[in-house]
Every structure is written in C-alpha cells, then in structure tokens.
Design a protein around this motif. Structure first.
Motif, PDB file in Angstrom:
ATOM      1  N   TYR A  25       0.819  -1.218   0.000  1.00 16.08           N
ATOM      2  CA  TYR A  25       0.000   0.000   0.000  1.00 16.08           C
ATOM      3  C   TYR A  25       0.852   1.265   0.000  1.00 16.08           C
ATOM      4  O   TYR A  25       0.426   2.305  -0.535  1.00 16.08           O
ATOM      5  N   SER A  29      -0.090   3.886  -2.844  1.00 14.92           N
ATOM      6  CA  SER A  29      -0.622   5.195  -2.442  1.00 14.92           C
ATOM      7  C   SER A  29       0.308   6.325  -2.857  1.00 14.92           C
ATOM      8  O   SER A  29      -0.145   7.401  -3.258  1.00 14.92           O
ATOM      9  N   GLN A  55      -7.248  -1.402   2.907  1.00 24.19           N
ATOM     10  CA  GLN A  55      -7.754  -0.473   3.918  1.00 24.19           C
ATOM     11  C   GLN A  55      -6.733   0.612   4.240  1.00 24.19           C
ATOM     12  O   GLN A  55      -7.073   1.793   4.373  1.00 24.19           O
ATOM     13  N   CYS A  57      -4.371   1.625   2.212  1.00 24.56           N
ATOM     14  CA  CYS A  57      -4.217   2.465   1.015  1.00 24.56           C
ATOM     15  C   CYS A  57      -5.322   3.519   0.952  1.00 24.56           C
ATOM     16  O   CYS A  57      -5.059   4.670   0.584  1.00 24.56           O
ATOM     17  N   LYS A  58      -6.530   3.127   1.329  1.00 29.28           N
ATOM     18  CA  LYS A  58      -7.650   4.079   1.331  1.00 29.28           C
ATOM     19  C   LYS A  58      -7.407   5.223   2.306  1.00 29.28           C
ATOM     20  O   LYS A  58      -7.833   6.357   2.060  1.00 29.28           O
ATOM     21  N   LYS A  59      -6.701   4.917   3.397  1.00 34.54           N
ATOM     22  CA  LYS A  59      -6.377   5.965   4.371  1.00 34.54           C
ATOM     23  C   LYS A  59      -5.206   6.828   3.908  1.00 34.54           C
ATOM     24  O   LYS A  59      -5.104   7.994   4.272  1.00 34.54           O
ATOM     25  N   ASP A  62      -6.469   9.771  -1.218  1.00 32.61           N
ATOM     26  CA  ASP A  62      -7.865   9.987  -1.624  1.00 32.61           C
ATOM     27  C   ASP A  62      -7.981   9.931  -3.151  1.00 32.61           C
ATOM     28  O   ASP A  62      -9.014  10.239  -3.723  1.00 32.61           O
ATOM     29  N   GLU A  86     -14.402  -4.235  -0.274  1.00 31.94           N
ATOM     30  CA  GLU A  86     -13.640  -3.048   0.133  1.00 31.94           C
ATOM     31  C   GLU A  86     -13.840  -1.864  -0.809  1.00 31.94           C
ATOM     32  O   GLU A  86     -13.266  -0.793  -0.603  1.00 31.94           O
ATOM     33  N   VAL A  88     -12.948  -1.414  -3.985  1.00 30.57           N
ATOM     34  CA  VAL A  88     -11.888  -1.093  -4.957  1.00 30.57           C
ATOM     35  C   VAL A  88     -12.537  -0.877  -6.326  1.00 30.57           C
ATOM     36  O   VAL A  88     -13.384  -1.665  -6.749  1.00 30.57           O
TER      37      VAL A  88
END
Length: 314
Positions: A25, A29, A55, A57-59, A62, A86, A88
């Motif tokens: 991630y 990211s 999860q 990577c989402k944090k 954006d 999730e 994606v």
C-alpha cells in the motif's frame, strides 16, 4: 484528452506495475498521490493481508488506486470478494482467461484491465469486455509471455488490432521510453522495475540496491517450461543453468525452484539463493528515489523529448 487519464481519473498516464513483494500500500498510495495510478500486488498476499493493504491504502490516499490480481492465484474467489467488499474501483487481471472474472467485476462497477503479451490475447481481452489492456513486452521483469515479442513490435501490432485504450509495459522507466511507447500507439505506460527501486517499494533494501547495479545483459528469461520469468543472474540462476545442461524435466525444475523463492529474494533480501525478478531496463536505473521524484522526472523528460521530436520532425 488522454484516454488513460480519463479512464482512471488520474493526472498522468503512468501506471505502477502490481509486482509481487514490491507493491504494498505504501508504493501504491505514493504513486496515486503523485498523479499516477498505484496498484497493490495481490499475487504475494494472503487474503487477509490484501484486505489490510487495501484499507491502509484508502487511508493513505484519496486518489484512485487499483489491485493487480494474477488469476492463477489459489484463493482467487476470496480475493475477488475482498476487492468488491472493500470498494476497490480498478482491477488489473493477469495470468489467466479474462472472461473468467471481467463481467462479474464490471457488474460491481469495477474498471477492468487485462495484461497480455500478444495481439491474439489482446483481442480476447477486448472481446471479454475489459476496459483497457496492458501489452507487456519481452523486456519486462517477472513473469513474461512465451512469444518473446519485444515492446517495440508488440505495441503497434496490438494497436492495429484493438480499439480500446492500450497501456504499454516492458522496458519503460524514463520519460523518453514513455514518449516512444505513446508514439507507437500506446495511450499510457506501466512501469514496474523503476518503481521497484523506489523508497516506497516494499522490496528488501538489498534487492533495491542490487537493481541499481544491474547492467546490460545481467538479466535473462528462464523457466519457460513452467512459467517464463526474467531474473537477475545470481547463484540461483546459475544453478538453474547447470540443471538445464542435464536436460531436466519440468518436475526437476520445480524441485530446484521449491517454494517461496521469490519472497526469499525480493522481500527477504537473499541475493544468493533468492529469485530476483527485474526487467532489462534496470540497466538504466541508477538511483533509489522517492516515487514523487520518479514521476516528476519522468514527466519532465517526456516533455523535453516531445519538444526535441518537434524540432527533429519540423
């Protein structure tokens, strides 16, 4: 407007390869935050580890990011379910029939891209309904096509045969390489080896340091009887060479290969007995850099080369 930036809603038509043991991630990211499209490499992750990386990577971003899924993965159903759960939005599939999962993924609003090594498979991917294809030349690191078609010839041949967006991969690590691929008909590029040697790559530091010492001729495609893979010529590679001299069976090769040798090499840093996968373009990679600098440098060189081409042509 560029078809790839439009398809993925990104700033630059640069996609990071979803490389096993390199593409966690942090790398995905970082690429997405720098304006490209980052991919988490599911091929080296157990399902629960993949969920954790998605999860995180989402944090960490954006911006859009995706997951690369080798379809020969033993837990493929569970992997696909986690990707859907999730949320994606982008999946790159490889090493399998695109018909198997494309329609299912698209029913859940996911953009699907399939990796191919020939015009024949590019057409099959288009017929399966994918949104774009990655055409990967023989120069690429890791697992490779059996046809041994180079990027220089593959991209225009695939372009001639399909109408959907085309991403070039294999032997691209610079802005000039990116421009060349796009002149040949690609709408964007995917870079693996360049991002493997980044600060944010999850590869072992000793493997990263090895990448930047690789010179022309230091990699070779091998294990064609199992699944062709491009490796750095270390002790393990030379052990393979000695075995090939004895006309081994596929079972003999599997016995020498054993289990988790890629993890041992790239993730754990065993430069002697590990499997060290990297592309021929490593000979042009001389420094471990942050992802933001890699993308910045690539775009700057692309723009300089574009202007130079205008002067050459006119």
């Amino acid at each position: 407007m560029n078809k790839i930036t439009q398809l993925f809603n990104i700033k630059y038509p640069i996609i990071q390869g979803g490389m096993i043991w390199n593409s966690g991630y942090k790398l995905a990211s970082a690429v997405s935050n720098a304006g490209g499209l980052g991919l988490i490499g599911a091929g080296s992750m157990y399902p629960d580890v993949l969920r954790e990386h998605i999860q995180k990577c989402k944090k960490a971003t954006d911006k859009p990011f995706g997951v690369n899924v080798p379809m020969l993965y033993p837990n493929i159903e569970e992997i696909i379910q986690i990707i859907i759960e999730e949320g994606v939005k982008i999946v790159f599939t490889s090493a399998g029939n695109p018909k198997t999962w494309t329609s299912h993924l698209k029913q859940h609003g996911i953009t699907v891209v399939h990796v191919v090594s020939s015009s024949k498979f590019a057409l099959k991917a288009q017929e399966a309904g994918v949104d774009a294809v990655v055409a990967e030349g023989f120069e690429a690191g890791g697992h490779n096509g059996r046809e041994e078609t180079t990027t220089l010839t593959l991209i225009p041949m695939v372009r001639e045969n399909i109408s959907i967006p085309l991403i070039a991969a294999g032997g691209i690590a610079t802005g000039r390489g990116m421009l060349a691929a796009m002149i040949l008909g690609a709408d964007g590029v995917q870079m693996g080896s360049r991002f493997a040697a980044s600060v944010e790559s999850s590869a072992h530091d000793d493997f990263k340091k090895t990448i930047i010492t690789v010179k022309e001729g230091d990699t070779q495609l091998t294990l064609k009887e199992l699944a062709p893979v491009r490796l750095i010529k270390n002790k393990f590679y030379h052990d393979l060479e000695q075995l090939y001299a004895k006309c081994p069976t596929p079972e003999d090769l599997k016995t020498l290969l054993g289990r988790a040798r890629a993890k041992r090499g790239m993730f754990e840093g065993d430069l002697t007995e590990g499997e060290l996968e990297i592309g021929q373009i490593a000979g042009l990679i001389h420094e471990i850099k942050p992802v933001s600098v890699i993308i910045e440098d690539t775009i700057a060189e692309f723009n300089v080369a574009s202007r130079e081409m205008q002067q050459v042509l006119f």
